[in-house]
Design a protein around this motif. Sequence first.
Motif, PDB file in Angstrom:
ATOM      1  N   ALA A  22       1.446  -2.453   0.915  1.00  0.00           N
ATOM      2  CA  ALA A  22       1.935  -2.135   2.349  1.00  0.00           C
ATOM      3  C   ALA A  22       3.328  -1.176   1.975  1.00  0.00           C
ATOM      4  CB  ALA A  22       2.249  -3.257   2.936  1.00  0.00           C
ATOM      5  N   TYR A  23       4.077  -1.568   0.987  1.00  0.00           N
ATOM      6  CA  TYR A  23       5.400  -0.832   0.725  1.00  0.00           C
ATOM      7  C   TYR A  23       5.186   0.756   0.440  1.00  0.00           C
ATOM      8  CZ  TYR A  23       9.674   0.186  -1.671  1.00  0.00           C
ATOM      9  OH  TYR A  23      11.021   0.713  -2.272  1.00  0.00           O
ATOM     10  N   LEU A  24       4.201   0.640  -0.589  1.00  0.00           N
ATOM     11  CA  LEU A  24       3.705   1.962  -0.795  1.00  0.00           C
ATOM     12  C   LEU A  24       3.105   2.933   0.281  1.00  0.00           C
ATOM     13  CD1 LEU A  24       2.366   1.200  -4.568  1.00  0.00           C
ATOM     14  CD2 LEU A  24       4.493   2.493  -3.944  1.00  0.00           C
ATOM     15  N   LEU A  25       2.407   2.235   1.018  1.00  0.00           N
ATOM     16  CA  LEU A  25       1.674   2.734   2.145  1.00  0.00           C
ATOM     17  C   LEU A  25       2.681   3.379   3.232  1.00  0.00           C
ATOM     18  CD1 LEU A  25      -1.600   0.703   2.642  1.00  0.00           C
ATOM     19  CD2 LEU A  25      -1.382   3.139   1.968  1.00  0.00           C
ATOM     20  N   ALA A  62      -7.473  -2.884   6.094  1.00  0.00           N
ATOM     21  CA  ALA A  62      -6.703  -3.076   7.157  1.00  0.00           C
ATOM     22  C   ALA A  62      -5.313  -2.470   7.016  1.00  0.00           C
ATOM     23  CB  ALA A  62      -6.772  -4.537   7.684  1.00  0.00           C
ATOM     24  N   LEU A  63      -4.626  -3.000   5.902  1.00  0.00           N
ATOM     25  CA  LEU A  63      -3.095  -2.216   5.709  1.00  0.00           C
ATOM     26  C   LEU A  63      -3.382  -0.765   5.771  1.00  0.00           C
ATOM     27  CD1 LEU A  63      -2.067  -4.360   2.759  1.00  0.00           C
ATOM     28  CD2 LEU A  63      -1.334  -4.124   5.020  1.00  0.00           C
ATOM     29  N   ALA A  64      -4.476  -0.021   4.984  1.00  0.00           N
ATOM     30  CA  ALA A  64      -4.482   1.707   4.944  1.00  0.00           C
ATOM     31  C   ALA A  64      -4.725   2.086   6.327  1.00  0.00           C
ATOM     32  CB  ALA A  64      -5.552   1.858   4.207  1.00  0.00           C
ATOM     33  N   ASN A  65      -5.572   1.310   7.051  1.00  0.00           N
ATOM     34  CA  ASN A  65      -5.940   1.902   8.402  1.00  0.00           C
ATOM     35  C   ASN A  65      -4.770   1.598   9.398  1.00  0.00           C
ATOM     36  OD1 ASN A  65      -8.581   2.681   7.887  1.00  0.00           O
ATOM     37  ND2 ASN A  65      -9.300   0.744   7.878  1.00  0.00           N
TER      38      ASN A  65
END
Length: 166
Positions: A22-25, A62-65
């Motif tokens: 999530a941090y990198l996204l 789900a994190l990416a979306n």
Amino acid sequence: MNDKGEFELFVASRSAVLLRTAYLLCAGDRGAAEDLLQDVLERMYPKWRRLKGHPEAYARAALANASANRWRSKSRRVHETPLTSAPAPVVDGPEKDVVDRDLVVRALGELPERMRAVIVLRFFDDLSEADTAAALGSSIGTVKSQTSRGLAKLRDLLGDNVGSKP
């Protein structure tokens, strides 16, 4: 073990890895990453029985979306302008690793959202092209092209700044 206990065990054992994703996204915004992960975990809990076989894959997708959705809605409302983009100082010793990580996170923030998601899932989460395509709901060809373009753009953005010895 009941569903609640299994979910709590999943969160306890995998949340650090998912927070890194999530941090990198979120291009290095820790607060946004924590919020993003919390939102995803909240949405996962009611679906836990269906996700037992592959919860981490679901969480990554789900994190990416969710990250892409936040970026889209944010770009419609708020336009942030950085005050300055000062180059990182040249340092020797172990501090260089911290500076390198910061440069990489900032460079990731310059990539388009989908491209960033492909790079994060492929290289930071070590997913295969097929697993990345499945997580993002795209084709393997799209993952390959986004990977190629993303790595080229990162090379342009980072130049010789990361990993080089002074």
